[in-house]
Design a protein around this motif. Structure first.
Motif, PDB file in Angstrom:
ATOM      1  N   VAL A 103       0.838  -1.203   0.000  1.00  0.00           N
ATOM      2  CA  VAL A 103       0.000   0.000   0.000  1.00  0.00           C
ATOM      3  C   VAL A 103       0.871   1.251   0.000  1.00  0.00           C
ATOM      4  CG1 VAL A 103      -1.729   1.328   1.264  1.00  0.00           C
ATOM      5  CG2 VAL A 103      -1.963  -1.152   1.102  1.00  0.00           C
ATOM      6  N   ARG A 104       1.940   1.237   0.800  1.00  0.00           N
ATOM      7  CA  ARG A 104       2.862   2.385   0.796  1.00  0.00           C
ATOM      8  C   ARG A 104       3.426   2.620  -0.601  1.00  0.00           C
ATOM      9  NH1 ARG A 104       5.093   0.340   5.681  1.00  0.00           N
ATOM     10  NH2 ARG A 104       6.892  -0.403   4.474  1.00  0.00           N
ATOM     11  N   ASP A 105       3.781   1.531  -1.280  1.00  0.00           N
ATOM     12  CA  ASP A 105       4.292   1.664  -2.648  1.00  0.00           C
ATOM     13  C   ASP A 105       3.223   2.248  -3.571  1.00  0.00           C
ATOM     14  OD1 ASP A 105       6.663   0.561  -1.788  1.00  0.00           O
ATOM     15  OD2 ASP A 105       6.236  -1.461  -2.571  1.00  0.00           O
ATOM     16  N   ALA A 126      -3.899  -2.739   8.378  1.00  0.00           N
ATOM     17  CA  ALA A 126      -2.608  -2.567   7.709  1.00  0.00           C
ATOM     18  C   ALA A 126      -2.693  -1.469   6.653  1.00  0.00           C
ATOM     19  CB  ALA A 126      -2.167  -3.882   7.078  1.00  0.00           C
ATOM     20  N   THR A 127      -3.798  -1.412   5.942  1.00  0.00           N
ATOM     21  CA  THR A 127      -3.975  -0.368   4.925  1.00  0.00           C
ATOM     22  C   THR A 127      -4.065   1.008   5.572  1.00  0.00           C
ATOM     23  OG1 THR A 127      -5.112  -1.927   3.469  1.00  0.00           O
ATOM     24  CG2 THR A 127      -5.458   0.415   3.039  1.00  0.00           C
ATOM     25  N   ALA A 130      -0.634   2.111   6.594  1.00  0.00           N
ATOM     26  CA  ALA A 130       0.191   2.542   5.461  1.00  0.00           C
ATOM     27  C   ALA A 130      -0.120   3.980   5.064  1.00  0.00           C
ATOM     28  CB  ALA A 130      -0.020   1.604   4.275  1.00  0.00           C
ATOM     29  N   PHE A 131      -1.391   4.345   5.056  1.00  0.00           N
ATOM     30  CA  PHE A 131      -1.762   5.735   4.759  1.00  0.00           C
ATOM     31  C   PHE A 131      -1.161   6.671   5.804  1.00  0.00           C
ATOM     32  CE2 PHE A 131      -4.754   4.215   1.649  1.00  0.00           C
ATOM     33  CZ  PHE A 131      -5.032   5.305   0.830  1.00  0.00           C
ATOM     34  N   ALA A 132      -1.237   6.275   7.072  1.00  0.00           N
ATOM     35  CA  ALA A 132      -0.704   7.111   8.147  1.00  0.00           C
ATOM     36  C   ALA A 132       0.812   7.269   8.016  1.00  0.00           C
ATOM     37  CB  ALA A 132      -1.062   6.510   9.503  1.00  0.00           C
ATOM     38  N   GLU A 133       1.508   6.168   7.719  1.00  0.00           N
ATOM     39  CA  GLU A 133       2.955   6.219   7.569  1.00  0.00           C
ATOM     40  C   GLU A 133       3.364   7.097   6.396  1.00  0.00           C
ATOM     41  OE1 GLU A 133       3.999   2.137   7.230  1.00  0.00           O
ATOM     42  OE2 GLU A 133       3.499   1.676   9.325  1.00  0.00           O
TER      43      GLU A 133
END
Length: 215
Positions: A103-105, A126-127, A130-133
């Motif tokens: 998701v980050r990618d 997890a999704t 990933a947005f938060a990160e």
């Protein structure tokens, strides 16, 4: 499929629940109309996300006809409502750490502003992580089923809506159909679709039991 055929040959009626085997000798299907659910997700995202926003579509590991039908409903309705909207797909992801990285990618694409998760179980936390990160907002996040993870995410405002159905009612209906097949109740067994309930943080059912399950 083979198990259903063996049961049918032995005179035992089979009702498929949650996901269907339409080419099998089952007597009926009971559960969510998954194409309608996918279409509902497309409609909701269309209301919340600008025309130029792309949608990240995630689905689980393995062959689950319900997710296939959700995808078909989502694609068809998105094409109808927003012909130019792009979809970024992550398919067959079973590990949350792997999913978070993927998701980050995907978020390297600045147009990705929404998520439709077709997962029957898990993956959504997890999704969200990933947005938060990535420091990226998610304009709309539509998921399926009020399991423990989704209930917490919905209450925390991290999911926009959850597409839910009454599994207890489905089970009662399946039992009803089996009794009809045995002649214990009048009528002929027929497939029955659950209503798609659009649950937001403001209308969570009061009797919700947060338990995992496919559907």
């Amino acid at each position: 499929m083979a198990a259903v055929e063996r049961l049918a040959d032995a005179g035992i009626p089979v009702v498929t629940l949650v996901t269907d085997l339409p080419t099998s000798p089952r007597i009926a299907y009971v559960g969510l109309d998954n194409r309608a659910a996918g279409a509902t997700a497309a409609y909701l995202i269309d209301q919340w996300v600008p025309a130029d926003g792309a949608v990240l579509v995630t689905r689980g590991t393995g062959s689950f006809r319900g997710e296939d039908d959700r995808e078909m409903g989502f694609r068809a309705t998105t094409r109808s409502l927003r012909p130019g909207r792009r979809q970024v797909e992550l398919v067959e992801v079973s590990d949350d750490d792997v999913l978070r990285g993927l998701v980050r990618d995907a978020l390297a694409d600045p147009a990705v502003t929404a998520v439709y998760s077709m997962y029957a179980v898990g993956g959504n936390a997890a999704t969200v992580a990933a947005f938060a990160e990535a420091g990226r907002p998610c304009r709309a996040f539509v998921a399926h089923d009020l399991d423990a993870e989704n209930l917490a995410l919905l209450q925390g405002g991290q999911l926009s809506a959850v597409l839910h159905h009454d599994l207890a009612l489905d089970l009662r209906r399946a039992c009803h159909l089996v009794m009809q097949a045995h002649g214990a109740l009048p009528g002929t067994p027929r497939s029955w679709h659950s209503s798609v309930q659009v649950v937001t943080p403001y209308n969570i059912p009061g009797d919700t039991v947060a338990a995992p399950g496919r559907g």
